[in-house]
Scaffold this motif. Sequence first.
Motif, short mmCIF file in Angstrom:
data_model
loop_
_atom_site.label_atom_id
_atom_site.label_comp_id
_atom_site.label_asym_id
_atom_site.label_seq_id
_atom_site.Cartn_x
_atom_site.Cartn_y
_atom_site.Cartn_z
N PRO A 39 0.82 -1.22 0.00
CA PRO A 39 0.00 0.00 0.00
C PRO A 39 0.85 1.28 0.00
O PRO A 39 1.27 1.76 1.05
CB PRO A 39 -0.82 -0.13 1.29
CG PRO A 39 0.07 -0.94 2.19
CD PRO A 39 0.83 -1.88 1.32
N ILE A 40 1.09 1.80 -1.18
CA ILE A 40 1.93 3.00 -1.32
C ILE A 40 1.13 4.24 -0.94
O ILE A 40 -0.04 4.38 -1.30
CB ILE A 40 2.42 3.14 -2.77
CG1 ILE A 40 3.24 1.91 -3.17
CG2 ILE A 40 3.26 4.40 -2.93
CD1 ILE A 40 3.63 1.91 -4.63
N ILE A 41 1.78 5.16 -0.23
CA ILE A 41 1.18 6.46 0.10
C ILE A 41 1.85 7.55 -0.73
O ILE A 41 1.28 8.06 -1.67
CB ILE A 41 1.30 6.78 1.60
CG1 ILE A 41 0.51 5.76 2.44
CG2 ILE A 41 0.78 8.19 1.89
CD1 ILE A 41 0.61 5.98 3.94
N TYR A 43 2.60 10.98 -0.72
CA TYR A 43 1.77 12.12 -1.08
C TYR A 43 2.46 13.01 -2.11
O TYR A 43 3.67 13.23 -2.07
CB TYR A 43 1.48 12.96 0.17
CG TYR A 43 0.77 12.20 1.27
CD1 TYR A 43 -0.56 11.84 1.14
CD2 TYR A 43 1.45 11.85 2.43
CE1 TYR A 43 -1.21 11.15 2.16
CE2 TYR A 43 0.81 11.16 3.45
CZ TYR A 43 -0.52 10.81 3.30
OH TYR A 43 -1.14 10.11 4.31
N THR A 44 1.69 13.54 -3.04
CA THR A 44 2.26 14.44 -4.04
C THR A 44 2.50 15.83 -3.46
O THR A 44 3.37 16.56 -3.94
CB THR A 44 1.32 14.57 -5.26
OG1 THR A 44 0.01 14.96 -4.81
CG2 THR A 44 1.21 13.23 -5.98
N ASP A 45 1.76 16.17 -2.41
CA ASP A 45 1.95 17.45 -1.72
C ASP A 45 2.79 17.18 -0.47
O ASP A 45 2.34 16.56 0.47
CB ASP A 45 0.59 18.05 -1.33
CG ASP A 45 0.72 19.47 -0.77
OD1 ASP A 45 1.84 19.86 -0.37
OD2 ASP A 45 -0.29 20.19 -0.73
N PHE A 46 4.02 17.68 -0.47
CA PHE A 46 4.94 17.43 0.64
C PHE A 46 4.72 18.39 1.81
O PHE A 46 5.26 18.19 2.88
CB PHE A 46 6.38 17.57 0.16
CG PHE A 46 6.92 16.35 -0.54
CD1 PHE A 46 7.99 15.64 -0.02
CD2 PHE A 46 6.35 15.90 -1.73
CE1 PHE A 46 8.50 14.53 -0.67
CE2 PHE A 46 6.85 14.80 -2.38
CZ PHE A 46 7.93 14.10 -1.85
N LYS A 47 3.95 19.44 1.60
CA LYS A 47 3.79 20.46 2.63
C LYS A 47 2.49 20.34 3.40
O LYS A 47 2.39 20.81 4.54
CB LYS A 47 3.89 21.86 2.00
CG LYS A 47 5.28 22.17 1.47
CD LYS A 47 5.42 23.61 1.06
CE LYS A 47 6.83 23.94 0.59
NZ LYS A 47 7.83 23.77 1.67
N THR A 66 5.87 9.94 3.42
CA THR A 66 6.09 8.55 3.79
C THR A 66 5.85 7.67 2.59
O THR A 66 5.17 8.09 1.63
CB THR A 66 5.16 8.15 4.96
OG1 THR A 66 5.58 6.88 5.47
CG2 THR A 66 3.71 8.07 4.51
N LEU A 67 6.39 6.46 2.62
CA LEU A 67 6.27 5.58 1.46
C LEU A 67 5.06 4.66 1.53
O LEU A 67 4.28 4.59 0.59
CB LEU A 67 7.55 4.74 1.32
CG LEU A 67 7.57 3.71 0.19
CD1 LEU A 67 7.43 4.40 -1.17
CD2 LEU A 67 8.85 2.88 0.24
N ILE A 222 11.07 12.22 6.28
CA ILE A 222 10.49 11.11 5.51
C ILE A 222 10.57 9.84 6.35
O ILE A 222 11.50 9.68 7.15
CB ILE A 222 11.16 10.89 4.14
CG1 ILE A 222 12.64 10.56 4.30
CG2 ILE A 222 10.96 12.07 3.22
CD1 ILE A 222 13.30 10.08 3.02
N THR A 223 9.63 8.96 6.16
CA THR A 223 9.62 7.69 6.88
C THR A 223 9.30 6.56 5.91
O THR A 223 8.73 6.77 4.84
CB THR A 223 8.58 7.68 8.02
OG1 THR A 223 7.26 7.70 7.47
CG2 THR A 223 8.78 8.87 8.93
N MET A 224 9.64 5.36 6.33
CA MET A 224 9.34 4.19 5.52
C MET A 224 7.83 3.96 5.45
O MET A 224 7.30 3.58 4.40
CB MET A 224 9.99 2.94 6.10
CG MET A 224 11.50 2.97 6.17
SD MET A 224 12.13 1.47 6.97
CE MET A 224 13.85 1.91 7.19
#
Length: 228
Positions: A39-41, A43-47, A66-67, A222-224
């Motif tokens: 299940p990939i997350i 997000y395209t918006d990092f802010k 996160t991934l 960033i996190t796994m």
Amino acid sequence: MQFLKDIYSLFYPKICICCKNLLLSNEILVCTICRHDLPIICYTDFKKNKITDIFYGKIHIENANTLLHFQKEGKVKELIHNLKYRGRQEVGAFLGNWFGSMLADLHVLGDIDIIIPVPLHKKKKRKRGYNQLTTFGESISKILHKPYTEDILVRTSFSKTQTFKNRMDRFLNTTSKFYLKDTLALKNKHVLLVDDVITTGATLTSCCLELQKVEGIKISIITMAFAE
């Protein structure tokens, strides 16, 4: 040489870390079917996303992402637990290469100066033998062409693993303390802080509070995986 590889594979077959089925010759660590099921997350918006929302009103961060989505049972849990508790450090490299390539394609973290992991206490690192974030951080470092260092931020208090604690227990357990050994090295720098699984963000918040003592510092995270 290929003959020797075939003989080796016959006696020591490579299996998928998630489903335990045999891997094909072109598959690494995780089979194609399991990889598509993860299940990939990302997000395209990092802010503004569910990760940045965790830190709202607590600390200021530039970007966060996160991934994967971590669930109590499932393939992501199998990956993370193999990395943390079964010595499978190649899982960190697998996730780091995957996430690092995605980050490079998104062109968001190009201005970071250094990558730092959430540190393990020396007792826990001695017992485990490694920091589970090392191969993850090093892989991202190579892809983004940014230095990775583990010796600037240190953990000064020891706590038992929080993997099996519920969300409230994690939030209340804020005893982890961190110490920054070299503030001048991070002055006016943009730091990318990496961790494995984020839940309440208490540990990362504690790290950031120490890092924010540095003049002109900017922090991204960033996190796994993310456990809601």
